[in-house]
Design a protein around this motif. Structure first.
Motif, PDB file in Angstrom:
ATOM      1  N   SER A 148     -40.627   9.349   2.935  1.00 32.00           N
ATOM      2  CA  SER A 148     -39.587   9.664   1.956  1.00 32.00           C
ATOM      3  C   SER A 148     -38.226   9.124   2.367  1.00 32.00           C
ATOM      4  N   GLU A 149     -38.000   8.967   3.675  1.00 37.31           N
ATOM      5  CA  GLU A 149     -36.700   8.485   4.139  1.00 37.31           C
ATOM      6  C   GLU A 149     -36.547   6.992   3.940  1.00 37.31           C
ATOM      7  N   VAL A 150     -37.624   6.261   4.005  1.00 32.62           N
ATOM      8  CA  VAL A 150     -37.530   4.797   3.985  1.00 32.62           C
ATOM      9  C   VAL A 150     -37.939   4.202   2.638  1.00 32.62           C
ATOM     10  N   MET A 151     -38.087   5.037   1.617  1.00 37.47           N
ATOM     11  CA  MET A 151     -38.514   4.500   0.320  1.00 37.47           C
ATOM     12  C   MET A 151     -37.463   3.546  -0.240  1.00 37.47           C
ATOM     13  N   GLY A 152     -37.926   2.469  -0.815  1.00 35.43           N
ATOM     14  CA  GLY A 152     -37.042   1.534  -1.488  1.00 35.43           C
ATOM     15  C   GLY A 152     -36.971   1.848  -2.970  1.00 35.43           C
ATOM     16  N   VAL A 153     -35.927   1.343  -3.609  1.00 34.57           N
ATOM     17  CA  VAL A 153     -35.727   1.565  -5.040  1.00 34.57           C
ATOM     18  C   VAL A 153     -35.836   0.213  -5.745  1.00 34.57           C
ATOM     19  N   ASN A 154     -36.880   0.071  -6.539  1.00 33.30           N
ATOM     20  CA  ASN A 154     -37.102  -1.184  -7.253  1.00 33.30           C
ATOM     21  C   ASN A 154     -37.077  -1.038  -8.761  1.00 33.30           C
ATOM     22  N   ASP A 155     -37.235   0.194  -9.260  1.00 35.46           N
ATOM     23  CA  ASP A 155     -37.229   0.405 -10.703  1.00 35.46           C
ATOM     24  C   ASP A 155     -36.640   1.775 -11.006  1.00 35.46           C
ATOM     25  N   ARG A 156     -36.586   2.127 -12.283  1.00 36.50           N
ATOM     26  CA  ARG A 156     -35.948   3.385 -12.679  1.00 36.50           C
ATOM     27  C   ARG A 156     -36.746   4.599 -12.209  1.00 36.50           C
ATOM     28  N   VAL A 157     -38.055   4.457 -12.109  1.00 37.54           N
ATOM     29  CA  VAL A 157     -38.865   5.568 -11.629  1.00 37.54           C
ATOM     30  C   VAL A 157     -38.520   5.879 -10.181  1.00 37.54           C
ATOM     31  N   GLN A 158     -38.463   4.848  -9.350  1.00 36.88           N
ATOM     32  CA  GLN A 158     -38.119   5.054  -7.948  1.00 36.88           C
ATOM     33  C   GLN A 158     -36.674   5.512  -7.790  1.00 36.88           C
ATOM     34  N   LEU A 159     -35.796   5.083  -8.690  1.00 42.69           N
ATOM     35  CA  LEU A 159     -34.422   5.565  -8.657  1.00 42.69           C
ATOM     36  C   LEU A 159     -34.389   7.080  -8.852  1.00 42.69           C
ATOM     37  N   ALA A 160     -35.180   7.571  -9.812  1.00 44.03           N
ATOM     38  CA  ALA A 160     -35.248   9.010 -10.049  1.00 44.03           C
ATOM     39  C   ALA A 160     -35.867   9.734  -8.861  1.00 44.03           C
ATOM     40  N   GLN A 161     -36.871   9.129  -8.238  1.00 46.35           N
ATOM     41  CA  GLN A 161     -37.492   9.742  -7.063  1.00 46.35           C
ATOM     42  C   GLN A 161     -36.501   9.832  -5.910  1.00 46.35           C
ATOM     43  N   ALA A 162     -35.714   8.784  -5.709  1.00 45.16           N
ATOM     44  CA  ALA A 162     -34.702   8.809  -4.649  1.00 45.16           C
ATOM     45  C   ALA A 162     -33.645   9.869  -4.937  1.00 45.16           C
ATOM     46  N   GLU A 163     -33.254   9.974  -6.210  1.00 44.88           N
ATOM     47  CA  GLU A 163     -32.285  11.011  -6.595  1.00 44.88           C
ATOM     48  C   GLU A 163     -32.827  12.393  -6.251  1.00 44.88           C
TER      49      GLU A 163
END
Length: 455
Positions: free
Chosen positions: A230-245
């Motif tokens: 969870s700490e090293v996840m990258g953000v490549n799309d809007r779904v991952q942006l929401a997950q990072a948020e």
């Protein structure tokens, strides 16, 4: 032999790769300028490497990406900007910062601007591996699903290679220890190591991951450091942006509660990275804190309120359905009630603005009372003007105060008034038409209407 010194005594350069196009975001905004916690992804990364102790930060941007460069400089005015003219792989991107690398820093951190959740402590661990003698120290994680990730190949306890998924054989693809992308390099040999990387792979690109094998070929050591996925996840799309948020919000909520604030329903409260909640602050469900909010001890934020760029004094209350916009400043025990909006206004200690009111570009004195439906008319279509309301003043309901105007201490404004002139202290101001009553008018009015209308 690599010189080993304590990490604290070593000078560090952080190279942040921010030249990616972010096609999967499907946005006109560069990927790294999308935000979580009220700040851009790039902001999070620059802040984290600075907090970890990096002495210099170099950001690699794509051509014509002045917006990304400007954001980097906004976060850190001392940042160095390097441009990657061609996209030939991650190692090639790092070499775009050749001038900075050539200065001979002890440690080099290579990080990605779309990986915003890495903690400063993790960067410090990577540097400590270099201080213990490693030439290359990439960050790894145990993947729930390793598909698509580079695999960390470890033999006899030693990291021997990072194999990209497309280049891995079946046995290598079964490895679950995966490459997080971030890497620490011994600064004294980093430039020579990067220049030795070739492009003999399926993509014909210069992979940063090949630094491991290049180091081994030169007789240097490589170690893998493990971090949570969870700490090293990258953000490549809007779904991952929401997950990072979501991950970031979890961190922020936990920190707020451990700091002494009560969040009645934490999962419904959204914080910015700079939100400051004092001790014994109570936050009810469904509250949003935009950037720049400080709430002092003992204040209460009721449900469905939205605050941004505001200060809430000790013991003050906001909401429910309160709206504090930038420049709102509430004094001790002030009250902002339901459906009240405050912008660029100072509300004095103990003042009450209980419901259905707009106060913009104003000051309200201590213990003043602002009735329902009051409006400060602060904008003429071109300029803003201020309204000043003195201590202990009473503004009757449904009043319009046309700025610039002053209402003195202890003065009363009658309900339904339009105030265009200053009101002296302790005076009564009435600015409304006189009521006229015509007895029996309604009966005669109805009789004059057509029969169909009366039925």
């Amino acid at each position: 032999m690599t010189e080993t010194r304590p990490a604290a005594a070593r000078r560090c350069l952080a190279v942040i790769l921010a030249a990616g196009g972010g096609v999967r975001m499907k946005s006109e905004v560069p990927k790294v300028l999308h935000a979580i916690g009220g700040r851009s992804l790039l902001w999070h990364v620059v802040s984290a490497v600075r907090d970890s102790g990096a002495d210099a930060v170099a950001v690699v941007v794509g051509p014509d990406r002045d917006d990304v460069a400007a954001e980097a400089r906004r976060v850190d005015p001392q940042v160095r900007i390097h441009v990657q003219r061609e996209r030939l792989g991650t190692a090639h991107a790092v070499l775009a910062a050749r001038d900075s690398l050539a200065e001979g820093f002890d440690d080099v951190l290579v990080v990605f601007a779309d990986t915003p959740l890495v903690m400063p402590e993790t960067f410090r661990r990577m540097r400590e591996a270099l201080a213990r003698g490693a030439a290359v120290a990439p960050l790894a994680f145990e993947a729930a699903d390793p598909t698509g990730y580079g695999r960390m190949l470890v033999r006899d306890g030693q990291l021997v290679a990072i194999r990209e998924h497309k280049d891995a054989d079946e046995a290598e693809r079964r490895v679950r220890l995966c490459n997080a992308g971030l890497m620490a390099l011994d600064g004294k040999g980093a430039l020579e190591l990067l220049e030795g990387i070739g492009n003999a792979n399926a993509q014909r690109e210069y992979y940063l991951t090949d630094a491991v094998e290049e180091a081994r070929r030169r007789g240097l050591s490589a170690v893998a450091l493990v971090a949570p996925e969870s700490e090293v996840m990258g953000v490549n799309d809007r779904v991952q942006l929401a997950q990072a948020e979501a991950i970031l919000q979890g961190r922020l909520r936990t920190a707020a509660m451990r700091g002494g604030a009560t969040l009645v329903a934490p999962e419904t409260v959204f914080l910015s990275v700079d939100t400051r909640l004092g001790r014994d602050v109570l936050v009810e469900p469904h509250v949003v804190f935009g950037p720049g909010v400080t709430v002092d001890d003992g204040a209460v934020i009721h449900s469905f309120s939205h605050l941004e760029g505001a200060h809430v004094g000790p013991g003050a209350t906001v909401g429910p359905f309160g709206r504090l916009r930038p420049g709102a400043d509430l004094g001790p025990k002030a009250k902002i009630g339901n459906f009240v909006e405050v912008k660029s206004a100072q509300i004095g200690a103990g003042a009450k603005v209980s419901h259905l009111t707009y106060l913009g570009d104003a000051s309200v004195g201590a213990n003043a009372n602002i009735g329902a439906g009051t409006i400060t008319c602060n904008y003429d279509g071109f300029r803003k003007f201020r309204t000043e309301i003195g201590d202990n003043a009473f503004i009757g309901s449904n009043s319009a105060l046309v700025a610039p105007v002053r209402v003195g201490a202890g003065a009363f404004v009658g309900s339904g008034s339009v105030i265009t002139d200053d009101v002296p202290a302790d005076a009564l101001a009435l600015g409304r038409g006189r009521q006229v009553v015509k007895e029996g008018w309604a009966v005669s009015f109805r009789e004059r209407q057509p029969k169909k209308a009366r039925d």
